[in-house]
Motif scaffolding. Structure first.
Motif, mmCIF file in Angstrom:
data_model
loop_
_atom_site.group_PDB
_atom_site.id
_atom_site.type_symbol
_atom_site.label_atom_id
_atom_site.label_comp_id
_atom_site.label_asym_id
_atom_site.label_seq_id
_atom_site.Cartn_x
_atom_site.Cartn_y
_atom_site.Cartn_z
ATOM 1 N N ARG A 1 0.834 -1.199 0.000
ATOM 2 C CA ARG A 1 0.000 0.000 0.000
ATOM 3 C C ARG A 1 0.871 1.252 0.000
ATOM 4 N N PHE B 1 0.798 -3.388 4.524
ATOM 5 C CA PHE B 1 2.054 -2.643 4.461
ATOM 6 C C PHE B 1 2.961 -3.049 5.601
ATOM 7 N N GLY C 1 -3.850 -5.497 5.816
ATOM 8 C CA GLY C 1 -4.757 -4.936 4.822
ATOM 9 C C GLY C 1 -5.992 -5.787 4.661
ATOM 10 N N ARG D 1 -4.136 -8.213 -2.950
ATOM 11 C CA ARG D 1 -4.642 -6.867 -3.245
ATOM 12 C C ARG D 1 -3.640 -5.765 -2.891
ATOM 13 N N ARG D 2 -2.609 -6.118 -2.139
ATOM 14 C CA ARG D 2 -1.537 -5.198 -1.756
ATOM 15 C C ARG D 2 -2.059 -3.988 -0.975
ATOM 16 N N PHE D 3 -3.040 -4.220 -0.095
ATOM 17 C CA PHE D 3 -3.501 -3.154 0.794
ATOM 18 C C PHE D 3 -2.783 -3.213 2.147
#
Length: 288
Positions: A34, A130, A75, A126-128
């Motif tokens: 993120r 971190f 995330g 989703r790469r939310f």
């Protein structure tokens, strides 16, 4: 999004292999999730021992002997995979969890410690999620935690504390409890469950939750989180299929995702309404 019990389940799954282990190598396979990874991320981790692995709200905190703390947030779809010896472990599988694909393996930790040699991989479709690195003595004043409310399972959380944080608020209690400045770590699922158990309408103005009503709600928040953590722990031993859906955890829900089904107390139909874009599940007869 994984909530406090799910994150605590992950912490308990990771702790046996991470605590006391040295990070022999750390690799981030992309420049960001993120947010961008901290400068010299891999170099600042490599060679240091994980003194302890804690949780604050929905965050995991790996305290390193370097004096820094690795802050990790899952995330919406983040998960860890542990590989070592003949086993592959997935600490924490959640309701509606997405399947993990190797293409989404973004961070890899090679560990050597009391439990042996392990590889811990962070996967995030989703790469939310971190990761951040903070000085160990600056955690509570950092941008992540400076405005965060009390830990609902901590000694500082009680009915009077909750009532004080809700005082004067005209927003519905459901929305107020999702505000991390009021109580840390609560999410949609367990707010719905706690309000149902406490008999409090999600529409009630937050500022009117005081006295015995606040005591009851604080107690139910503690209880539902504690039960959910134990259910998550059971799921580590009783996995469902490879799609990640649990065969046990979701069956503990009393109102969440049960629209139209009978209330376990009065028999009336569980209702759903939308508050600030989030689904709220409740019993109109039992919650006032």
């Amino acid at each position: 999004m994984p909530e406090l019990p799910e994150v605590e389940t992950v912490r308990r799954g990771l702790a046996p292999v991470m605590e006391g282990a040295t990070i022999v190598a750390a690799t981030n396979r992309r420049a960001d999730l993120r947010f961008a990874f901290p400068d010299h991320f891999s170099r600042r981790l490599t060679g240091w021992r994980v003194a302890s692995l804690d949780r604050r709200a929905k965050y995991l905190l790996a305290h390193l002997t370097s004096g820094e703390t690795l802050v990790m947030h899952l995330g919406m779809s983040g998960r860890f995979r542990i590989e070592g010896g003949d086993e592959t472990m997935d600490p924490g599988r959640f309701h509606h969890q997405l399947p993990a694909l190797a293409a989404h393996d973004h961070v890899v930790f090679q560990l050597a410690g009391p439990a042996g040699a392990f590889r811990v991989t962070y996967n995030d479709a989703r790469r939310f999620g971190f990761m951040d690195l903070l000085p160990g003595d600056a955690i509570e004043t950092s941008r992540h935690f400076a405005t965060m409310g009390p830990e609902p399972l901590g000694n500082d959380f009680s009915g009077p504390v909750l009532a004080a944080r809700l005082k004067g608020k005209a927003t519905p209690i459901k929305q107020a409890l999702l505000d991390q400045r009021v109580v840390a770590g609560l999410g949609n699922i367990y707010v719905c469950e706690a309000l149902y158990r406490a008999g409090i309408s999600p529409r009630r103005k937050a500022g009117t939750v005081a006295g015995q009503r606040a005591e009851r709600l604080a107690g139910e928040i503690r209880q539902v989180l504690s039960e959910a953590i134990e259910a998550g722990g059971s799921s580590l031993r009783d996995h469902a299929g490879p799609d990640g859906a649990l065969g046990y955890f979701q069956h503990t829900f009393r109102v969440y995702d049960r629209e139209g089904r009978p209330c376990g107390v009065c028999g009336g139909a569980i209702a759903r309404l939308v508050q600030s874009g989030r689904s709220t599940f409740f019993c109109g007869a039992c919650q006032r």
